[in-house]
Design a protein around this motif. Sequence first.
Motif, mmCIF file in Angstrom:
data_model
loop_
_atom_site.group_PDB
_atom_site.id
_atom_site.type_symbol
_atom_site.label_atom_id
_atom_site.label_comp_id
_atom_site.label_asym_id
_atom_site.label_seq_id
_atom_site.Cartn_x
_atom_site.Cartn_y
_atom_site.Cartn_z
ATOM 1 N N THR A 25 1.087 -1.085 -0.022
ATOM 2 C CA THR A 25 0.110 -0.105 -0.016
ATOM 3 C C THR A 25 0.936 1.250 -0.012
ATOM 4 O O THR A 25 1.734 1.519 0.979
ATOM 5 C CB THR A 25 -0.775 0.077 1.167
ATOM 6 N N LEU A 26 0.511 2.317 -0.866
ATOM 7 C CA LEU A 26 1.204 3.363 -0.846
ATOM 8 C C LEU A 26 0.510 4.392 -0.877
ATOM 9 O O LEU A 26 -0.780 4.640 -1.447
ATOM 10 C CB LEU A 26 1.940 3.535 -2.402
ATOM 11 N N ARG A 27 1.047 5.497 -0.057
ATOM 12 C CA ARG A 27 0.013 6.885 0.058
ATOM 13 C C ARG A 27 1.127 8.045 -0.345
ATOM 14 O O ARG A 27 2.210 8.285 0.291
ATOM 15 C CB ARG A 27 -0.436 7.139 1.546
ATOM 16 N N ALA A 28 0.831 8.890 -1.321
ATOM 17 C CA ALA A 28 1.640 9.862 -1.811
ATOM 18 C C ALA A 28 3.177 9.507 -2.030
ATOM 19 O O ALA A 28 3.907 10.051 -2.009
ATOM 20 C CB ALA A 28 1.775 10.878 -0.535
ATOM 21 N N GLY A 29 3.052 8.139 -2.824
ATOM 22 C CA GLY A 29 4.402 7.834 -3.467
ATOM 23 C C GLY A 29 5.137 7.092 -2.238
ATOM 24 O O GLY A 29 6.412 6.744 -2.728
ATOM 25 N N VAL A 30 4.683 6.510 -1.250
ATOM 26 C CA VAL A 30 5.683 6.036 -0.303
ATOM 27 C C VAL A 30 5.042 4.879 0.526
ATOM 28 O O VAL A 30 3.730 4.997 0.683
ATOM 29 C CB VAL A 30 5.901 7.267 0.910
ATOM 30 N N VAL A 31 5.629 3.966 0.519
ATOM 31 C CA VAL A 31 4.996 2.539 1.215
ATOM 32 C C VAL A 31 4.574 2.768 2.739
ATOM 33 O O VAL A 31 5.404 3.233 3.471
ATOM 34 C CB VAL A 31 6.054 1.360 1.197
ATOM 35 N N ILE A 32 3.187 2.571 2.997
ATOM 36 C CA ILE A 32 2.739 2.817 4.331
ATOM 37 C C ILE A 32 2.382 1.396 4.846
ATOM 38 O O ILE A 32 2.275 1.134 5.849
ATOM 39 C CB ILE A 32 1.628 3.626 4.355
ATOM 40 N N ASN A 33 2.288 0.316 3.879
ATOM 41 C CA ASN A 33 1.990 -1.031 4.426
ATOM 42 C C ASN A 33 2.355 -2.096 3.472
ATOM 43 O O ASN A 33 2.371 -1.948 2.343
ATOM 44 C CB ASN A 33 0.647 -1.236 4.725
ATOM 45 N N ILE A 34 3.116 -3.292 4.013
ATOM 46 C CA ILE A 34 3.320 -4.239 3.307
ATOM 47 C C ILE A 34 2.529 -5.783 4.027
ATOM 48 O O ILE A 34 2.803 -5.959 4.848
ATOM 49 C CB ILE A 34 4.868 -4.554 3.239
ATOM 50 N N GLU A 35 1.928 -6.301 2.901
ATOM 51 C CA GLU A 35 1.266 -7.621 3.562
ATOM 52 C C GLU A 35 1.702 -8.710 2.410
ATOM 53 O O GLU A 35 1.906 -8.665 1.513
ATOM 54 C CB GLU A 35 -0.273 -7.400 3.119
ATOM 55 N N ARG A 36 2.239 -9.935 3.222
ATOM 56 C CA ARG A 36 2.514 -10.914 2.413
ATOM 57 C C ARG A 36 1.806 -12.249 2.891
ATOM 58 O O ARG A 36 1.806 -12.432 4.018
ATOM 59 C CB ARG A 36 4.110 -11.226 2.604
ATOM 60 N N LYS A 37 0.887 -12.789 1.839
ATOM 61 C CA LYS A 37 0.106 -13.794 2.185
ATOM 62 C C LYS A 37 0.688 -15.098 1.560
ATOM 63 O O LYS A 37 1.023 -15.087 0.310
ATOM 64 C CB LYS A 37 -1.304 -13.762 1.666
ATOM 65 N N ILE A 38 0.553 -16.252 1.950
ATOM 66 C CA ILE A 38 0.722 -17.585 1.114
ATOM 67 C C ILE A 38 -0.625 -17.664 0.457
ATOM 68 O O ILE A 38 -1.546 -17.771 0.748
ATOM 69 C CB ILE A 38 0.877 -18.591 2.395
ATOM 70 N N ALA A 39 -0.459 -17.962 -0.768
ATOM 71 C CA ALA A 39 -1.498 -18.046 -2.079
ATOM 72 C C ALA A 39 -1.152 -19.475 -2.536
ATOM 73 O O ALA A 39 0.142 -20.098 -2.842
ATOM 74 C CB ALA A 39 -1.320 -17.122 -2.914
ATOM 75 N N ARG A 40 -1.906 -20.339 -2.360
ATOM 76 C CA ARG A 40 -1.977 -21.783 -2.841
ATOM 77 C C ARG A 40 -2.917 -21.990 -4.159
ATOM 78 O O ARG A 40 -3.730 -21.363 -4.201
ATOM 79 C CB ARG A 40 -2.424 -22.616 -1.488
#
Length: 95
Positions: free
Chosen positions: A80-95
């Motif tokens: 997730t980016l706000r005003a061109g800067v990363v504010i959140n990173i989510e990493r999920k296992i996808a099967r």
Amino acid sequence: MPIKTALVSCALLIASAGAAAVDARDRGFLSKGTPEGEVVYKIGKPDHEAFIVNVKGQPEEKTWTYFPADRDPQTLTIITLRAGVVINIERKIAR
């Protein structure tokens, strides 16, 4: 004319080598506060982009999704980016 052609060819070769150097494993090493351009440089363009807030006069907020890749199998990365800067990173296992 041949010199210009050679220079353009050389520039394209360098640019494509940089794109090939992106390693999907680097997705796990991103951090909050990283500028958008640095994210693209480190892990490449996203597979999907969605806007959360895109209203004139407000900071743009969007998500970038990276699907599982050979060097980062079974892991979906959502940034997730706000005003061109990363504010959140989510990493999920996808099967």
